[in-house]
Design a protein around this motif. Structure first.
Motif, mmCIF file in Angstrom:
data_model
loop_
_atom_site.group_PDB
_atom_site.id
_atom_site.type_symbol
_atom_site.label_atom_id
_atom_site.label_comp_id
_atom_site.label_asym_id
_atom_site.label_seq_id
_atom_site.Cartn_x
_atom_site.Cartn_y
_atom_site.Cartn_z
ATOM 1 N N GLU A 297 0.838 -1.209 0.000
ATOM 2 C CA GLU A 297 0.000 0.000 0.000
ATOM 3 C C GLU A 297 0.869 1.254 0.000
ATOM 4 O O GLU A 297 0.588 2.246 0.696
ATOM 5 C CB GLU A 297 -0.935 0.011 1.219
ATOM 6 N N ALA A 298 1.934 1.209 -0.808
ATOM 7 C CA ALA A 298 2.928 2.285 -0.791
ATOM 8 C C ALA A 298 2.388 3.618 -1.305
ATOM 9 O O ALA A 298 3.011 4.666 -1.081
ATOM 10 C CB ALA A 298 4.146 1.869 -1.630
ATOM 11 N N GLN A 299 1.237 3.601 -1.982
ATOM 12 C CA GLN A 299 0.658 4.862 -2.455
ATOM 13 C C GLN A 299 0.246 5.768 -1.290
ATOM 14 O O GLN A 299 -0.045 6.956 -1.483
ATOM 15 C CB GLN A 299 -0.551 4.592 -3.369
ATOM 16 N N GLN B 67 -0.246 0.928 -5.557
ATOM 17 C CA GLN B 67 -1.040 1.304 -6.711
ATOM 18 C C GLN B 67 -0.285 2.328 -7.552
ATOM 19 O O GLN B 67 0.724 2.884 -7.127
ATOM 20 C CB GLN B 67 -2.390 1.843 -6.255
ATOM 21 N N SER B 68 -0.790 2.596 -8.728
ATOM 22 C CA SER B 68 -0.088 3.434 -9.703
ATOM 23 C C SER B 68 0.294 4.811 -9.164
ATOM 24 O O SER B 68 1.278 5.411 -9.617
ATOM 25 C CB SER B 68 -0.953 3.603 -10.951
ATOM 26 N N GLU B 69 -0.459 5.306 -8.173
ATOM 27 C CA GLU B 69 -0.193 6.643 -7.645
ATOM 28 C C GLU B 69 1.215 6.791 -7.079
ATOM 29 O O GLU B 69 1.769 7.891 -7.074
ATOM 30 C CB GLU B 69 -1.206 6.994 -6.545
ATOM 31 N N ILE B 70 1.809 5.694 -6.612
ATOM 32 C CA ILE B 70 3.145 5.784 -6.026
ATOM 33 C C ILE B 70 4.179 6.215 -7.064
ATOM 34 O O ILE B 70 5.174 6.862 -6.730
ATOM 35 C CB ILE B 70 3.562 4.435 -5.362
ATOM 36 N N GLU B 71 3.935 5.895 -8.329
ATOM 37 C CA GLU B 71 4.864 6.316 -9.382
ATOM 38 C C GLU B 71 4.909 7.838 -9.479
ATOM 39 O O GLU B 71 5.976 8.439 -9.624
ATOM 40 C CB GLU B 71 4.465 5.703 -10.716
#
Length: 276
Positions: A130-132, A163-167
């Motif tokens: 859950e790194a986002q 999820q993609s938000e972490i990028e």
């Protein structure tokens, strides 16, 4: 409820991760290969991203079983916590039997722990799920841990899963210091149309089915509605089997799938987007 009606031994489409029903398409195999390479390379940071429901958690649970038993692994499922709580969570995961009240004390003790494990030829991994949910302050604390090295030898390996938000978070200028340290990354895509059909067939077979149950048209509609996201596929299929049982249908057709789309309140816009 519908098990006997469809001659199934188990429920095939439970939404919680179940290793018995684990199925890997090419995308999941590629992601797993990256994780395995991360173990061998031990280069500090690895990033695995994917949208909600694409199978990251199932993949990580399977991966953890592959890690050498001598390796020490801490898995953090909720990284959104104050720094001192984060540090104490790590000490609990690594069974250090200490509670710290300040960062300096923790870092001194944790460095000794990493040096000891290195001398014992053991690897240390921290998996952050859950790194986002991480912010700049969280990422700086994680970067600080990665600074503990010995003769250019990384003493701790950190896998960031989210999820993609972490990028986008990592691309922020203020997070450049940690973003540049990530040398291995993979984005887990949803299943394609063929993989969706294979996924459904695999789970049915694992549950004891001796036939397809879902028509070709039903599988195509499931893909159109779910976009190939495994968690959504499971929800739709489970609903369809229950509805089919209630309506006395031995074969799940497209009509049942459309009814489930309404029952599950999956937005119409999702369907239109996926069908483009």
């Amino acid at each position: 409820m519908y098990l006997g009606y469809y001659e199934l031994k188990n429920y095939p489409f439970k939404t919680n991760p179940d290793p018995e029903f684990l199925w890997f398409g090419e995308k999941h195999k590629e992601a797993l290969s990256l994780l395995k390479y991360g173990i061998l390379k031990r280069d500090g940071f690895l990033l695995l991203t994917g949208d909600v429901g694409t199978g990251k958690t199932s993949l990580i649970r399977y991966f953890l079983k592959l890690i050498d038993s001598s390796a020490l692994v801490a898995t953090i499922h909720d990284p959104d916590m104050p720094a001192i709580d984060f540090f104490n969570y790590l000490t609990e995961e690594f069974k250090l039997h200490r509670v710290f009240t300040n960062k300096a004390e923790f870092l001194i003790h944790f460095k000794k722990f990493l040096l000891r494990t290195y001398s014992e030829h053991k690897s240390v991994f921290v998996i952050i799920d859950e790194a986002q949910r991480l912010n700049h302050e969280h990422l700086e604390e994680i970067r600080l841990l990665s600074n503990i090295e010995l003769d250019d030898q990384k003493l701790i390996n950190i896998f960031i899963i989210g999820q993609s938000e972490i990028e986008k978070i990592l691309m922020d200028e203020k997070n450049k210091a940690i973003g540049q340290r990530i040398t291995l990354s993979y984005h887990l895509q949803p299943l394609d149309k063929l993989e969706t059909e294979q996924y459904i067939a695999h789970r049915l077979k694992t549950a004891g089915s001796k036939r397809g149950i879902f028509s070709v048209g039903a599988c195509e509609e499931i893909f159109a509605i779910s976009g190939g996201v495994p968690r959504l596929i499971n929800s739709i299929c489970d609903c369809a089997l229950l509805s089919g049982y209630a309506e006395g249908k031995k074969v799940v057709d497209k009509k049942l799938i459309n009814e489930c789309q309404i029952d599950l309140r999956i937005p119409i816009s999702t369907i239109r987007y996926q069908k483009k």
